[in-house]
Design an enzyme around this catalytic site. Structure first.
Site, PDB file in Angstrom:
ATOM      1  CB  CYS A 111      -1.030   0.053   1.198  1.00 20.14           C
ATOM      2  SG  CYS A 111      -2.122   1.322   1.256  1.00 20.14           S
ATOM      3  CB  CYS A 112       4.065   2.372   1.779  1.00 23.05           C
ATOM      4  SG  CYS A 112       3.303   2.495   3.851  1.00 23.05           S
ATOM      5  CB  CYS A 194      -2.133   7.084   5.725  1.00 21.53           C
ATOM      6  SG  CYS A 194      -1.596   7.366   4.288  1.00 21.53           S
ATOM      7  CB  CYS A 197      -0.959   3.643   8.987  1.00 22.43           C
ATOM      8  SG  CYS A 197      -1.447   2.398   7.556  1.00 22.43           S
ATOM      9  CB  CYS A 221       6.121   4.417   4.298  1.00 24.81           C
ATOM     10  SG  CYS A 221       7.014   6.138   4.065  1.00 24.81           S
TER      11      CYS A 221
HETATM   12  S1  SF4 Z   1       0.751   4.529   5.681  1.00 26.41           S
HETATM   13 FE1  SF4 Z   1      -1.116   3.289   5.685  1.00 26.41          FE
HETATM   14  S2  SF4 Z   1      -2.646   3.876   4.254  1.00 26.41           S
HETATM   15 FE2  SF4 Z   1      -0.811   5.274   4.053  1.00 26.41          FE
HETATM   16  S3  SF4 Z   1       0.224   4.444   2.105  1.00 26.41           S
HETATM   17 FE3  SF4 Z   1       1.142   3.233   3.827  1.00 26.41          FE
HETATM   18  S4  SF4 Z   1      -0.231   1.411   4.439  1.00 26.41           S
HETATM   19 FE4  SF4 Z   1      -1.260   2.761   3.009  1.00 26.41          FE
END
Ligand code: SF4
Length: 226
Positions: A111-112, A194, A197, A221
């Site tokens: 996701c990151c 985010c 998180c 991240c």
């Molecule tokens: S911090 Fe969390 S929501 Fe944001 S990009 Fe990374 S995994 Fe995705």
């Protein structure tokens, strides 16, 4: 932008940024990434106070707190500049959505990668410098960082002008310059990413303990260390 006269460390910060970037302080050569943290607000202040016209960007991951989005608007109004939004490619999100972020570190990093790393890599393409507001005091993992680091994976050099600043120095400059502050700091958040998180930190916890709190990872991240 309004600011009061400042002496010592802030002026040294401005001088250092001007000295390091030299004639590469241009939108084509240098990018500053901001998450509107207090550190990033100080760095943005210094760059604009120096009169540098470099690329100012922020990652609009689609998962930011409403308070952060408001701080973004307030910051643009305060400085009279546009901070360019970097957004994820919808195709990349199809294979790396939010549903897996709590299931495994790999799922979270996917996701990151889609929401942060890929958009930022596109923004860094062709640039020579990436300025960040990272500080050694933010986490144990960051204590080994250097002011200037070669980042071959990104095709540029990273420059962390605030690396050795302590909390008091950051807070003093935030206060004297009047830059907008994300109101989540008042609720116990000390490192704000985010919404899914990030949680507030407890007294005595590391500043980044509230990021990916369910993991025992290095709390990064992938933008700086994995
Ligand atoms: S911090 Fe969390 S929501 Fe944001 S990009 Fe990374 S995994 Fe995705």
């Amino acid at each position: 932008m309004t600011s009061q006269p400042l002496f010592g460390q802030p002026l040294a910060l401005i001088d250092r940024i001007v000295e390091v970037l030299g004639d590469e302080a241009t939108k084509e050569d240098a990018v500053l990434t901001t998450s509107f943290s207090m550190e990033d607000q100080v760095l943005t202040w210094a760059v604009l106070e120096a009169g540098l016209d470099i690329d100012l960007v922020s990652l609009d991951t689609g998962c930011l707190f409403p308070a952060t989005l408001q701080t973004w608007k307030d910051t643009e109004r305060f400085f009279g500049v546009e901070i360019r939004a970097l957004r994820p490619d919808s195709g990349a999100l199809d294979s790396a959505g939010l549903s897996q972020i709590y299931a495994s570190t790999e799922g979270r990093k996917a996701c990151c990668n889609a929401r942060k790393i890929m958009p930022l890599k596109a923004a860094c393409s062709g640039k020579k410098w990436w300025l960040t507001g990272l500080r050694q005091a933010q986490s144990e993992n960051r204590q080994s960082f250097q002011h200037i680091e070669e980042a071959p994976a990104w095709g540029l050099r990273k420059f962390h002008p605030l690396l050795e600043w302590d909390d008091a120095a950051v807070e003093a400059l935030v206060s004297s310059s009047g830059v907008p502050v994300n109101p989540l700091y008042q609720l116990g958040y000390s490192s704000i990413g985010c919404a899914p998180c990030t949680r507030p930190v407890l007294p005595g916890e590391d500043a980044r303990a509230g990021r990916w709190w369910w993991e025992s990872s290095a709390k990064e991240c992938g933008l700086h260390r994995s």
